[in-house]
Scaffold this active site. Structure first.
Site, PDB file in Angstrom:
ATOM      1  CG  HIS A 181      48.143  35.461  36.079  1.00 16.55           C
ATOM      2  ND1 HIS A 181      48.008  34.151  35.661  1.00 16.55           N
ATOM      3  CD2 HIS A 181      46.945  35.953  35.940  1.00 16.55           C
ATOM      4  CE1 HIS A 181      46.694  33.860  35.356  1.00 16.55           C
ATOM      5  NE2 HIS A 181      46.029  34.761  35.582  1.00 16.55           N
ATOM      6  CD  GLU A 186      44.929  41.155  39.473  1.00 17.90           C
ATOM      7  OE1 GLU A 186      44.509  40.027  39.551  1.00 17.90           O
ATOM      8  OE2 GLU A 186      44.675  42.154  38.784  1.00 17.90           O
ATOM      9  CG  HIS A 212      39.651  38.437  40.089  1.00 14.14           C
ATOM     10  ND1 HIS A 212      39.029  37.132  39.824  1.00 14.14           N
ATOM     11  CD2 HIS A 212      40.939  38.452  39.512  1.00 14.14           C
ATOM     12  CE1 HIS A 212      39.828  36.605  38.977  1.00 14.14           C
ATOM     13  NE2 HIS A 212      41.008  37.318  38.534  1.00 14.14           N
TER      14      HIS A 212
END
Length: 383
Positions: free
Chosen positions: A183, A207, A283
């Site tokens: 994140h 990610e 996403h």
């Protein structure tokens, strides 16, 4: 061909911004311009674009896209590209409805019949992941994503990373794949340590191991791990993504169709990624329109690998009872079976929006406010 008669937008819970375009023949299409935490900014941009494009040929999607992007002198960025995305998606929906075909048929046709998907567990401060993963498995998912950590300082105690490995091992023991979302919360000293600790346990991907504005750090990290590196939600065009392709630092591109200029630009980004042997995993922790648009891309894109679904994500449940099953007339389109959702078969986006529900809930919907973390010393940490 008919011209654009009207462009409307609707702020709806839990945190979404829908766009409807109607042409002179009263045909319509729906889009989504959600930019979490910046709703009012996108609404202002939509107001400006509406003044420019009412009366524009509804069929000329690419000309409108180029006009919005290039004729304003200042280009790109999350606000403009999210507003443009809402309009672009709505125009593709309108055009495909006029022709009575799904959008993917206008993009070359399907290369697959069903779409691999994953869902979120654990929340912003990940916890109780075993029970949550079991619930997702029962819902039909075979892959999940969770935050890798809570908030972490620039240089923190290594103990702050220990539970990340435990959570990954717990989910993997249930027979599920797991992506770990850093994140952008971690800075380089901690991200390097965590990637090394996770590597023996084979996450599906990591990610945003660092913020995308640190491409040199991401490149350095990519040389020290075999875990696939994914990012893209904060890349708003092919020009933003270009550097990561050229330095071969990412393995999975994750643009958000509501942030990157819509169907038109995501399609181009996906093709560009393919030329660098990079896969596409859109996403989408957002609403049903964005999800349907992403799935249209998934169905016709050779290098697509997996689609994020916002079903039951913590942002939705924390805000109330509204989820991706709201605002659509046929909720069965989101049914998950053995890790896959069947390809959307209806015309346009493949969903029918419940306009009555949209208009009713938009009457008094407030803008969702972004979250934030602070350390024990009161300093701001990445969210």
């Amino acid at each position: 061909m008919p011209k654009i008669k009207n462009i409307e937008y609707f702020r709806v819970p839990p945190r979404w911004l829908f766009v409807k375009i109607t042409d002179e023949e009263d045909r319509f299409g729906w889009g989504e311009a959600t930019l979490e935490g910046h709703t009012q900014a996108v609404e202002g941009c939509l107001d400006a674009l509406m003044q420019r494009f009412v009366g524009f040929e509804a069929n000329d999607i690419e000309h409108l896209w180029q006009s919005a992007y290039r004729l304003g002198f200042y280009r790109g960025g999350p606000v403009l590209m999210s507003a443009l995305a809402g309009i672009d998606i709505a125009l593709w929906d309108l055009k495909a409805r006029r022709l009575q075909v799904p959008i993917f048929e206008l993009l070359g046709g399907a290369v697959r019949k069903k779409i691999r998907v994953y869902a979120w567990i654990g929340g912003d401060r990940p916890k109780d992941v075993e029970n949550a993963a079991k619930e997702r498995y029962a819902q039909g998912f075979r892959a999940i994503k969770m935050n890798a950590t809570e908030d972490v300082d620039w240089l923190d105690s290594p103990r702050a990373l220990e539970t990340s490995v435990e959570r990954l091992r717990t989910v993997k023991a249930l027979g599920m794949d797991a992506g770990l979302d850093f994140h952008g919360r971690l800075h380089k000293p901690m991200a390097k340590q965590l990637a090394k600790a996770l590597e023996p346990h084979h996450p599906l991907f990591i990610e945003e191991p660092l913020l995308s504005e640190n491409p040199e750090g991401i490149k350095q990290l990519s040389l020290h791990t075999t875990i696939p590196i994914a990012l893209g939600e904060r890349l708003y065009s092919r020009w933003d993504a270009k550097r990561f392709f050229e330095d071969t630092s990412i393995d999975v591109l994750q643009p958000d169709i509501s942030h990157c200029g819509g169907i038109s630009e995501m399609r181009r980004m996906a093709s560009m990624a393919e030329a660098y042997d990079v896969s596409l995993a859109p996403h989408c922790p957002l609403g049903p329109i964005a999800l349907a648009a992403s799935m249209q891309i998934a169905l016709c894109t050779p290098n697509f690998v997996i689609q994020e679904m916002g079903l039951g994500i913590h942002y939705n449940t924390e805000a109330g009872s509204h989820d991706i099953n709201n605002y659509v007339q046929d909720k069965s389109v989101w049914d998950v079976k053995d890790g896959y959702v069947d390809g959307l078969k209806g015309v346009g986006l493949g969903i029918e929006v419940d306009e009555q529900e949209v208009r009713q809930l938009a009457k008094d919907s407030t803008a969702w406010q972004p979250k934030g973390f602070s350390g024990p010393d009161g300093s701001i940490r990445e969210w």
